[in-house]
Design a protein around this motif. Structure first.
Motif, PDB file in Angstrom:
ATOM      1  N   GLY A   3       0.803  -1.210   0.000  1.00 53.25           N
ATOM      2  CA  GLY A   3       0.000   0.000   0.000  1.00 53.25           C
ATOM      3  C   GLY A   3       0.837   1.261   0.000  1.00 53.25           C
ATOM      4  N   ALA A   4       1.961   1.229   0.685  1.00 51.73           N
ATOM      5  CA  ALA A   4       2.809   2.416   0.784  1.00 51.73           C
ATOM      6  C   ALA A   4       3.670   2.629  -0.455  1.00 51.73           C
ATOM      7  CB  ALA A   4       3.704   2.311   2.021  1.00 51.73           C
ATOM      8  N   GLU A   5       4.147   1.539  -1.064  1.00 50.24           N
ATOM      9  CA  GLU A   5       5.137   1.667  -2.129  1.00 50.24           C
ATOM     10  C   GLU A   5       4.722   1.055  -3.465  1.00 50.24           C
ATOM     11  OE1 GLU A   5       9.040   0.466  -0.785  1.00 50.24           O
ATOM     12  OE2 GLU A   5       8.482   0.846   1.294  1.00 50.24           O
ATOM     13  N   GLY A   6       3.699   0.213  -3.466  1.00 52.65           N
ATOM     14  CA  GLY A   6       3.306  -0.483  -4.690  1.00 52.65           C
ATOM     15  C   GLY A   6       3.945  -1.859  -4.756  1.00 52.65           C
ATOM     16  N   VAL A   7       3.234  -2.785  -5.336  1.00 49.55           N
ATOM     17  CA  VAL A   7       3.695  -4.173  -5.382  1.00 49.55           C
ATOM     18  C   VAL A   7       5.034  -4.284  -6.103  1.00 49.55           C
ATOM     19  CG1 VAL A   7       3.178  -6.509  -6.202  1.00 49.55           C
ATOM     20  CG2 VAL A   7       1.350  -5.089  -5.259  1.00 49.55           C
ATOM     21  N   SER A   8       5.171  -3.599  -7.206  1.00 46.43           N
ATOM     22  CA  SER A   8       6.379  -3.747  -8.021  1.00 46.43           C
ATOM     23  C   SER A   8       7.636  -3.258  -7.320  1.00 46.43           C
ATOM     24  CB  SER A   8       6.214  -3.005  -9.354  1.00 46.43           C
ATOM     25  OG  SER A   8       6.070  -1.607  -9.133  1.00 46.43           O
ATOM     26  N   ARG A   9       7.494  -2.372  -6.353  1.00 47.07           N
ATOM     27  CA  ARG A   9       8.664  -1.790  -5.685  1.00 47.07           C
ATOM     28  C   ARG A   9       9.052  -2.512  -4.410  1.00 47.07           C
ATOM     29  NH1 ARG A   9       7.590   4.761  -6.116  1.00 47.07           N
ATOM     30  NH2 ARG A   9       7.443   4.875  -8.398  1.00 47.07           N
ATOM     31  N   VAL A  10       8.283  -3.500  -4.009  1.00 54.99           N
ATOM     32  CA  VAL A  10       8.522  -4.184  -2.738  1.00 54.99           C
ATOM     33  C   VAL A  10       9.040  -5.595  -2.996  1.00 54.99           C
ATOM     34  CG1 VAL A  10       7.454  -5.046  -0.625  1.00 54.99           C
ATOM     35  CG2 VAL A  10       6.749  -2.833  -1.568  1.00 54.99           C
ATOM     36  N   SER A  11      10.128  -5.948  -2.361  1.00 55.63           N
ATOM     37  CA  SER A  11      10.675  -7.294  -2.501  1.00 55.63           C
ATOM     38  C   SER A  11      10.146  -8.195  -1.398  1.00 55.63           C
ATOM     39  CB  SER A  11      12.202  -7.255  -2.419  1.00 55.63           C
ATOM     40  OG  SER A  11      12.620  -6.910  -1.104  1.00 55.63           O
ATOM     41  N   LEU A  64      -5.664  -0.891  -1.175  1.00 55.36           N
ATOM     42  CA  LEU A  64      -6.619  -0.711  -2.262  1.00 55.36           C
ATOM     43  C   LEU A  64      -6.286   0.524  -3.091  1.00 55.36           C
ATOM     44  CD1 LEU A  64     -10.002  -1.566  -0.526  1.00 55.36           C
ATOM     45  CD2 LEU A  64      -9.006  -2.761  -2.465  1.00 55.36           C
ATOM     46  N   ALA A  65      -5.924   1.613  -2.410  1.00 52.77           N
ATOM     47  CA  ALA A  65      -5.591   2.842  -3.123  1.00 52.77           C
ATOM     48  C   ALA A  65      -4.452   2.604  -4.098  1.00 52.77           C
ATOM     49  CB  ALA A  65      -5.211   3.933  -2.123  1.00 52.77           C
ATOM     50  N   ARG A  66      -3.402   1.948  -3.631  1.00 53.27           N
ATOM     51  CA  ARG A  66      -2.251   1.681  -4.494  1.00 53.27           C
ATOM     52  C   ARG A  66      -2.623   0.730  -5.620  1.00 53.27           C
ATOM     53  NH1 ARG A  66       2.330   4.290  -5.471  1.00 53.27           N
ATOM     54  NH2 ARG A  66       2.419   4.732  -3.223  1.00 53.27           N
ATOM     55  N   ALA A  67      -3.415  -0.288  -5.292  1.00 55.22           N
ATOM     56  CA  ALA A  67      -3.790  -1.269  -6.311  1.00 55.22           C
ATOM     57  C   ALA A  67      -4.574  -0.607  -7.443  1.00 55.22           C
ATOM     58  CB  ALA A  67      -4.623  -2.390  -5.686  1.00 55.22           C
TER      59      ALA A  67
END
Length: 208
Positions: free
Chosen positions: A23-31, A96-99
């Protein structure tokens, strides 16, 4: 030896950490390693429970949909259940917001699932007598969900108007969600003149 209960606790902890980071950074940016660090578990344990980042993302989606479907944490007829859902809501709303901002096919599928689940819930309410019937149940479900998700898109403006630093702050949430429930419960208009005017416009267009 790790017990089944420990595994369930670790799985939930990993999922919650992923909700926050995604939610804070987006799925693509989180490992997955970042999720493991946030959850306080090993990278190997994350892989054990979810196998891939896509598997973890799907688990987050499933959790969000379970809240919409009215699981134990989302029992709106129970004060403790409602409080639990609100407490869990900040991470869920940010996720949800990020998604939806990412605009992925997965986000579209999640929105569709939430609308479908909400439609079923509202129709159950019609049958049980706590919800009014609708001329267009599908459109109503879609509008209801869109209303609930609107603060995700207009959070900055909403926070400014109500004088809050963060729209996800619990006191701010309680304030605008109470106003929303009031609208859904009591309505806004005291008579049907707006609805009649809309029906007249539709009839006029159809008669052309």
């Amino acid at each position: 030896m790790r017990s089944a209960e420990d595994d369930l606790t670790a799985r939930a902890r990993i999922r919650n950490a992923a909700l926050e980071l995604f939610g804070a950074e987006g799925v693509s940016r989180v490992s997955l390693r970042a999720v493991a660090e946030r959850a306080g578990v090993s990278h190997a344990l994350v892989l054990h429970h979810f196998a891939t980042k896509e598997g973890l993302r799907q688990a987050c989606d499933d959790y969000v949909v379970s809240l919409v479907r009215g699981g134990p944490e989302a029992d709106l007829g129970d004060t403790a259940g409602l409080a639990a859902m609100l407490e869990a809501g900040a991470a869920v709303r940010r996720y949800l917001a990020r998604a939806f901002l990412d605009g992925t096919p997965q986000a579209a599928a999640l929105f569709d699932e939430i609308v479908a689940s909400t439609g079923q819930w509202l129709e159950q309410g019609v049958r049980e007598g706590w919800a009014q019937p609708s001329e267009d149940p599908q459109a109503r479900a879609a509008m209801y969900v869109t209303y609930l998700l609107a603060p995700l898109a207009f959070g900055e403006h909403l926070a400014r108007v109500v004088g809050a630093a963060d729209v996800h702050d619990m006191e701010t949430l309680l304030r605008f969600s109470r106003a929303g429930i009031e609208i859904f419960t009591h309505g806004v208009f005291a008579d049907e003149r707006a609805l009649n005017a809309w029906d007249a416009v539709r009839q006029e267009r159809r008669s052309r």
